[in-house]
Enzyme design. Structure first.
Site, PDB file in Angstrom:
ATOM      1  N   HIS A 103      -2.061   1.808  -6.417  1.00 25.67           N
ATOM      2  CA  HIS A 103      -1.984   2.758  -5.311  1.00 25.67           C
ATOM      3  C   HIS A 103      -1.256   2.115  -4.126  1.00 25.67           C
ATOM      4  CE1 HIS A 103      -5.165   4.943  -7.503  1.00 25.67           C
ATOM      5  NE2 HIS A 103      -4.692   5.989  -6.867  1.00 25.67           N
ATOM      6  N   LYS A 151      -4.645   2.288   0.833  1.00 28.51           N
ATOM      7  CA  LYS A 151      -5.877   2.768   0.209  1.00 28.51           C
ATOM      8  C   LYS A 151      -6.998   1.768   0.467  1.00 28.51           C
ATOM      9  CE  LYS A 151      -7.750   4.502  -4.173  1.00 28.51           C
ATOM     10  NZ  LYS A 151      -8.324   5.707  -3.551  1.00 28.51           N
TER      11      LYS A 151
END
Length: 267
Positions: free
Chosen positions: A154, A158
């Site tokens: 990600h 995040k």
């Protein structure tokens, strides 16, 4: 027409929920909520997401005069705990996509589901939900001789790791193969003695740039391996799933639901 309120409306996912929800002819965005400290409070939601004014300001609470058919929450755990109480008290169906929840939050969801319909998912993508099913089936068919690893990637911003999607994928594999999640799922590997243990499933996280999301399940033995992968190229796949879930949930009785039910994947 389904009237929706967006909790976490100033965030990345929240802004796309507002934008795509406004574009959907079957939806009407009637409220946008964010933290009291948000610098965007008071701004028109349409201006905030660059689609043009829609006459709905960003607020730090759900106005008493607003009665949406469903709330979609993509905020942070602390805000989710507040909005779940608002939804329960005002009897509003609730879709939850907030990540980083702890076991106590799942208990809150279970308790709220006794009074209102609540749909929680770690990932709203259709492909991810199919990946869960395929990975569970692959683990059953291949058996214990195949090592299983899950790797997720990600963007650098995040906060939680591993992703809720990766943990849900591991849970599906555990359920399909009679593994114990707490005992058999390993969330990191380091040190001088890291030889694989029987039944072990290792989940590893990568954080790079602006990556919107990727999950790969590896099944390997000596001489061969199978890779099942979902690659996201846009957050819109998650947003569209959440909007679809809100439409589906509005007329349902109290209870806890997930994307398997929305997508007809229970069988």
């Amino acid at each position: 027409m389904t009237n929706i309120a967006i909790s976490g409306a100033a965030g990345r996912m929240g802004q796309r929920l507002v934008a795509l929800g406004h574009e959907d002819p079957d939806l009407s965005v009637v409220a946008g909520i964010d933290a009291p400290a948000s610098p965007s409070l008071g701004k028109d939601l349409g201006v905030l997401v660059h689609t043009g004014a829609i006459g709905i300001p960003l607020t730090d609470h759900l106005p008493e005069s607003c009665a949406p058919d469903a709330i979609i929450d993509f905020s942070v755990p602390a805000a989710m705990r507040n909005i779940i109480e608002v939804a329960r008290t005002r009897r509003i169906p609730l879709v939850i996509g907030t990540t980083g929840l702890v076991p106590e939050d799942q208990t809150l969801i279970d308790n709220a589901a006794k009074e209102i319909p609540v749909l929680y998912a770690s990932n709203f993508s259709l492909v991810v939900n199919v990946l869960n099913l395929l990975s569970a089936k692959a683990a059953q068919l291949l058996g214990p001789d195949y090592d299983i690893e899950i790797v997720e990637a990600h963007h650098r911003f995040k906060k939680d790791a591993p992703s809720g999607t990766a943990l849900t994928l591991a849970q599906h594999i555990c359920d399909a193969t009679d593994r114990d999640f707490e005992q058999d799922v390993v969330l990191q590997r380091h040190g001088d003695d890291c030889q694989r243990q029987p039944n072990e499933i290792t989940v590893q996280a990568i954080r790079i740039g602006d990556h919107p999301g990727e999950h790969t399940a590896y099944f390997a033995t000596l001489g061969e391996r199978l890779e099942l992968k979902h690659v996201s190229t846009s957050r819109d796949s998650y947003v569209l799933g959440a909007l679809r879930a809100a439409k589906w949930l509005r007329d349902k009785p109290a209870g806890r639901y997930d994307m398997r039910s929305v997508l007809g994947l229970d069988d």
